[in-house]
Design a protein around this motif. Structure first.
Motif, PDB file in Angstrom:
ATOM      1  N   ILE A 173     -36.957  -7.879 -21.756  1.00  0.00           N
ATOM      2  CA  ILE A 173     -37.390  -8.878 -20.701  1.00  0.00           C
ATOM      3  C   ILE A 173     -38.563  -8.726 -20.427  1.00  0.00           C
ATOM      4  O   ILE A 173     -39.386  -9.806 -20.038  1.00  0.00           O
ATOM      5  N   ALA A 174     -39.380  -7.674 -20.295  1.00  0.00           N
ATOM      6  CA  ALA A 174     -40.727  -7.470 -19.853  1.00  0.00           C
ATOM      7  C   ALA A 174     -41.610  -8.004 -20.953  1.00  0.00           C
ATOM      8  O   ALA A 174     -42.577  -8.867 -20.386  1.00  0.00           O
ATOM      9  N   SER A 175     -41.301  -8.040 -22.238  1.00  0.00           N
ATOM     10  CA  SER A 175     -42.055  -8.480 -23.158  1.00  0.00           C
ATOM     11  C   SER A 175     -41.942 -10.128 -23.144  1.00  0.00           C
ATOM     12  O   SER A 175     -43.176 -10.936 -23.126  1.00  0.00           O
ATOM     13  N   GLU A 177     -41.643 -11.856 -20.183  1.00  0.00           N
ATOM     14  CA  GLU A 177     -42.322 -12.333 -19.022  1.00  0.00           C
ATOM     15  C   GLU A 177     -43.752 -12.260 -19.169  1.00  0.00           C
ATOM     16  O   GLU A 177     -44.356 -13.250 -18.724  1.00  0.00           O
ATOM     17  N   GLU A 178     -44.279 -11.195 -19.944  1.00  0.00           N
ATOM     18  CA  GLU A 178     -45.880 -11.077 -20.210  1.00  0.00           C
ATOM     19  C   GLU A 178     -46.165 -12.519 -21.098  1.00  0.00           C
ATOM     20  O   GLU A 178     -47.483 -12.967 -20.950  1.00  0.00           O
ATOM     21  N   LYS A 179     -45.343 -12.978 -21.894  1.00  0.00           N
ATOM     22  CA  LYS A 179     -45.626 -13.952 -22.697  1.00  0.00           C
ATOM     23  C   LYS A 179     -45.481 -15.447 -21.914  1.00  0.00           C
ATOM     24  O   LYS A 179     -46.146 -16.467 -22.136  1.00  0.00           O
ATOM     25  N   ALA A 180     -44.668 -15.512 -20.859  1.00  0.00           N
ATOM     26  CA  ALA A 180     -44.345 -16.582 -20.172  1.00  0.00           C
ATOM     27  C   ALA A 180     -45.119 -16.885 -18.994  1.00  0.00           C
ATOM     28  O   ALA A 180     -45.404 -17.876 -18.541  1.00  0.00           O
ATOM     29  N   TYR A 181     -45.507 -15.641 -18.301  1.00  0.00           N
ATOM     30  CA  TYR A 181     -46.205 -15.745 -16.892  1.00  0.00           C
ATOM     31  C   TYR A 181     -47.462 -15.101 -16.965  1.00  0.00           C
ATOM     32  O   TYR A 181     -47.598 -14.041 -17.831  1.00  0.00           O
ATOM     33  N   ASP A 182     -48.236 -15.420 -15.954  1.00  0.00           N
ATOM     34  CA  ASP A 182     -49.457 -14.764 -15.585  1.00  0.00           C
ATOM     35  C   ASP A 182     -49.135 -13.841 -14.756  1.00  0.00           C
ATOM     36  O   ASP A 182     -49.733 -12.835 -14.581  1.00  0.00           O
ATOM     37  N   GLY A 209     -48.600  -1.201 -17.768  1.00  0.00           N
ATOM     38  CA  GLY A 209     -49.868  -1.673 -17.666  1.00  0.00           C
ATOM     39  C   GLY A 209     -49.938  -2.847 -16.769  1.00  0.00           C
ATOM     40  O   GLY A 209     -51.258  -3.719 -16.733  1.00  0.00           O
ATOM     41  N   TRP A 210     -49.161  -3.372 -15.849  1.00  0.00           N
ATOM     42  CA  TRP A 210     -49.219  -4.352 -14.968  1.00  0.00           C
ATOM     43  C   TRP A 210     -49.937  -4.062 -13.894  1.00  0.00           C
ATOM     44  O   TRP A 210     -50.034  -2.753 -13.445  1.00  0.00           O
ATOM     45  N   GLN A 211     -50.343  -4.979 -13.350  1.00  0.00           N
ATOM     46  CA  GLN A 211     -51.146  -4.851 -11.791  1.00  0.00           C
ATOM     47  C   GLN A 211     -50.424  -5.232 -10.533  1.00  0.00           C
ATOM     48  O   GLN A 211     -49.946  -6.548 -10.716  1.00  0.00           O
ATOM     49  N   ILE A 212     -50.199  -4.507  -9.789  1.00  0.00           N
ATOM     50  CA  ILE A 212     -49.206  -5.139  -8.538  1.00  0.00           C
ATOM     51  C   ILE A 212     -50.534  -5.229  -7.214  1.00  0.00           C
ATOM     52  O   ILE A 212     -51.206  -4.295  -6.871  1.00  0.00           O
ATOM     53  N   ASN A 213     -50.566  -6.360  -6.709  1.00  0.00           N
ATOM     54  CA  ASN A 213     -51.296  -6.610  -5.575  1.00  0.00           C
ATOM     55  C   ASN A 213     -50.243  -6.299  -4.289  1.00  0.00           C
ATOM     56  O   ASN A 213     -49.225  -7.110  -3.939  1.00  0.00           O
ATOM     57  N   PRO A 214     -50.644  -5.359  -3.447  1.00  0.00           N
ATOM     58  CA  PRO A 214     -49.678  -5.110  -2.432  1.00  0.00           C
ATOM     59  C   PRO A 214     -49.916  -5.871  -1.371  1.00  0.00           C
ATOM     60  O   PRO A 214     -48.802  -6.128  -0.508  1.00  0.00           O
ATOM     61  N   PHE A 221     -49.462  -9.693 -14.901  1.00  0.00           N
ATOM     62  CA  PHE A 221     -49.164  -9.150 -16.430  1.00  0.00           C
ATOM     63  C   PHE A 221     -50.320  -9.246 -16.991  1.00  0.00           C
ATOM     64  O   PHE A 221     -51.362 -10.366 -16.991  1.00  0.00           O
ATOM     65  N   VAL A 222     -50.487  -8.442 -17.987  1.00  0.00           N
ATOM     66  CA  VAL A 222     -51.416  -8.196 -19.062  1.00  0.00           C
ATOM     67  C   VAL A 222     -51.074  -9.202 -20.268  1.00  0.00           C
ATOM     68  O   VAL A 222     -50.304  -8.803 -21.066  1.00  0.00           O
ATOM     69  N   ASN A 223     -51.362 -10.140 -20.015  1.00  0.00           N
ATOM     70  CA  ASN A 223     -51.027 -11.522 -20.774  1.00  0.00           C
ATOM     71  C   ASN A 223     -51.792 -11.421 -22.129  1.00  0.00           C
ATOM     72  O   ASN A 223     -52.592 -12.454 -22.219  1.00  0.00           O
ATOM     73  N   LYS A 224     -51.768 -10.740 -23.158  1.00  0.00           N
ATOM     74  CA  LYS A 224     -52.270 -10.673 -24.174  1.00  0.00           C
ATOM     75  C   LYS A 224     -52.231 -12.026 -25.032  1.00  0.00           C
ATOM     76  O   LYS A 224     -53.155 -12.506 -25.835  1.00  0.00           O
ATOM     77  N   ALA A 225     -51.067 -12.540 -24.915  1.00  0.00           N
ATOM     78  CA  ALA A 225     -51.079 -13.789 -25.820  1.00  0.00           C
ATOM     79  C   ALA A 225     -51.910 -14.859 -25.385  1.00  0.00           C
ATOM     80  O   ALA A 225     -52.292 -15.384 -26.140  1.00  0.00           O
ATOM     81  N   ASN A 226     -51.911 -14.880 -24.204  1.00  0.00           N
ATOM     82  CA  ASN A 226     -52.634 -16.060 -23.413  1.00  0.00           C
ATOM     83  C   ASN A 226     -54.208 -15.779 -23.722  1.00  0.00           C
ATOM     84  O   ASN A 226     -54.803 -16.700 -23.970  1.00  0.00           O
ATOM     85  N   ALA A 227     -54.413 -14.310 -23.636  1.00  0.00           N
ATOM     86  CA  ALA A 227     -55.781 -14.089 -23.710  1.00  0.00           C
ATOM     87  C   ALA A 227     -56.266 -14.337 -24.896  1.00  0.00           C
ATOM     88  O   ALA A 227     -57.587 -14.953 -25.358  1.00  0.00           O
ATOM     89  N   LEU A 228     -55.641 -14.056 -26.020  1.00  0.00           N
ATOM     90  CA  LEU A 228     -56.028 -14.400 -27.368  1.00  0.00           C
ATOM     91  C   LEU A 228     -56.125 -15.904 -27.606  1.00  0.00           C
ATOM     92  O   LEU A 228     -57.058 -16.310 -28.283  1.00  0.00           O
TER      93      LEU A 228
END
Length: 256
Positions: A173-175, A177-182, A209-214, A221-228
């Motif tokens: 599911i996490a994989s 999410e990383e592809k579908a959302y920033d 390796g996700w970043q949470i804004n408290p 997400f570290v969206n590698k697909a969008n970054a590429l």
């Protein structure tokens, strides 16, 4: 020490030391790998000891130990079943062995093992139907049903493997999410990943390796697909492409 005493000791305290001593006694009596001339009463006691050991291995989270016990028990279940009285632990352990294959993603071995079982046993046993249902739900992507199966397991030891399956499901599911959302609201991410509390979400986010804004309670997400994809767009020579297209248009106009 008699085999009956060994069985009593294992049933009252299935600790690693007691089980190791029990297996040593079985080896002395040639019952770990029994011979055809073995006494049926001794065979039944040996089977009960090994079945208790298999359950103890699951409770301790010792998967390799569980595999070894199941390997030893196959001889008693398959080769000596006609000489032994029925065992109440047989079906639960068969179901657990199927779950073991399923949780390790050994789908081909799962179906092979299932095909070796008598059809009437598969049809009537709740212990066998449980892993069959889980496998079907996994193939359908019905992950919520797998999640609810923790509370519907026919025996408490089954929850161990269902939790393992949920770990695999969460990463799938996490994989996605990383592809579908920033980013996503933290509460939504927790719901999608079947987490009950934010501490578990935070631990999982760190693992991925996700970043949470408290402040905003948002996970990024570290969206590698969008970054590429963005890198690919930035790499296009925009100015040269525009000039080339204009030149092509002028040449086409002059031809017309």
């Amino acid at each position: 020490m008699s085999l009956s005493s060994v069985l009593s000791a294992v049933q009252s305290n299935p600790s690693p030391k007691v089980l190791a001593d029990a297996k040593a006694q079985l080896a002395v009596h040639n019952l770990l790998c029994p011979t055809p001339d073995a006494n049926s009463k001794d065979l039944a006691i040996a089977r009960d000891i090994l079945e208790a050991g298999a359950f103890a291995a699951i409770r301790a989270g010792d998967l390799n130990g569980f595999d070894r016990y199941i390997g030893l028990l196959r001889v008693f279940w398959d080769d000596y079943s006609s000489l032994l009285p029925p065992s109440a632990s047989h079906e639960p352990l068969l179901g657990l062995s199927l779950l073991r294959l399923l949780s390790s993603n050994s789908i081909a071995a799962f179906h092979t093992a299932l095909e070796t079982l008598p059809p009437e046993l598969v049809a009537k046993s709740e212990y066998i139907q449980h892993p069959i249902d889980l496998e079907r739900w996994l193939m359908e992507g019905s992950y919520s049903k797998v999640w609810r199966a923790r509370q519907q397991a026919p025996q408490k030891e089954y929850a161990f493997f269902v939790e393992g399956l949920m770990g695999t499901i969460r990463h799938e599911i996490a994989s996605c999410e990383e592809k579908a959302y920033d980013s996503l609201p933290l509460a939504d991410a927790a719901t999608l990943l079947f987490f009950d509390n934010m501490h578990d979400v935070s631990s999982f986010a760190n693992e991925r390796g996700w970043q949470i804004n408290p402040t905003t309670q948002t996970v990024h997400f570290v969206n590698k697909a969008n970054a590429l994809a963005n890198q690919g767009r930035d790499a296009i020579p925009k100015k040269a492409t525009i000039i080339s297209n204009l030149q092509f248009a002028k040449e086409l106009e002059s031809i017309v």
